[in-house]
Design a protein around this motif. Structure first.
Motif: not given
Length: 302
Positions: A1-21
């Motif tokens: 499991m890629n750590i960078d992918h997890l970091q992105l997922f956690v930020r998407i959960a907050v921003t609710q926007n893939i581009s912003s995250a």
């Protein structure tokens, strides 16, 4: 499991926007979408609902979020431990705090905090609402209320004293109450939901349902209204110590302590490992508020 992918997922959960995250992490929208697709493929399930305007977590995504956050915290702790703890904490720390306390006592301390930890960056959210830390993606919350969530851990940062006070102009015009019962004949300024005041008296606890002249959801607004002579207030000393020091507010009913007690807490999600960035943040404010908090000392020195 890629750590960078997890970091992105956690930020998407907050921003609710893939581009912003993705932008936060230095990724283009196309790369960010590709990372999430790969994460979902590795798990064999969809983590987010995509629409043209925003994204939201699926039921599986909500279940996966706290585990992803814990993995990231563990990785950060492991990195920090390399070299016997010589590495300084780094990265972004997401903090939420009550609006007035955050503005008056957290924000002014950040200059010294950044000088000590130059590799840390802080996202500071100020709100008087109790925010879900997991959903909000926060690392630590500063709160002035008792903890009632078993999934969280709380450390006491400072005791809180509260006083009843009024402006000299109000007292000159309306007189000074001598016992709690006298408040029934006075104007009061209240925080919403805190209209009943409890006092410890020689005959036991006494509750007074005050006649609020003004109600507000902000402590600084209530304090300033009291300074302007609109009524009597219960105020935490961390909020009104400067006004008392300058003589703009005068403590009253000092022989009758308020029965409700409260403190300032640092709260963080329960985890086997505490992330170094959270630990140093909490330790910094424990040091800053150590002993008798500075607002108490300054108020007494008037």
């Amino acid at each position: 499991m890629n750590i960078d992918h997890l970091q992105l997922f956690v930020r998407i959960a907050v921003t609710q926007n893939i581009s912003s995250a993705g932008k936060e992490l230095g990724l283009s929208p196309a790369v960010a979408s590709s990372h999430i697709n790969k994460l979902e493929q590795s798990l064999g399930t969809r983590l987010i609902h995509r629409t043209t305007r925003q994204v939201s977590l699926t039921e599986e995504g909500r279940a996966f979020l706290p585990h992803a956050q814990q993995v990231l915290e563990s990785v950060e702790t492991a990195k920090s431990s390399v070299g016997g703890g010589a590495a300084k904490p780094q990265g972004k720390l997401r903090v939420t705090a009550p609006a007035s306390f955050g503005r008056m006592h957290v924000l002014p301390a950040l200059t010294a905090f950044f000088e000590r930890y130059p590799n840390l960056h802080v996202d500071l959210s100020l709100s008087d609402s109790i925010i879900d830390m997991v959903e909000g993606g926060f690392d630590v919350a500063i709160r002035d209320a008792a903890l009632n969530d078993s999934t969280l851990i709380a450390r006491k940062l400072a005791p809180v004293d509260r006083i009843v006070c009024a402006s000299p102009d109000y007292l000159a015009k309306h007189g000074e109450p001598k016992v709690p019962q006298d408040l029934l004949h006075h104007q009061c300024v209240n925080l919403m939901g805190l209209e009943t005041w409890g006092f410890d008296t020689p005959s036991g606890k006494q509750l007074i349902k005050t006649q609020d002249y003004l109600r507000t959801d902000n402590g600084e607004v209530a304090r300033d209204a009291c300074v302007d002579g609109l009524g009597i207030i219960i105020c935490s000393t961390w909020c009104c110590y400067q006004q008392v020091q300058r003589g703009e507010l005068i403590p009253i009913l000092t022989e009758f302590p308020l029965s409700a007690k409260t403190d300032i807490w640092a709260v963080y999600p329960s985890s086997r490992l505490l992330a170094p960035k959270v630990r140093v943040f909490i330790d910094f404010f424990l040091e800053r508020f150590a002993g008798e908090p500075y607002w108490q000392r300054e108020m007494k020195a008037k």
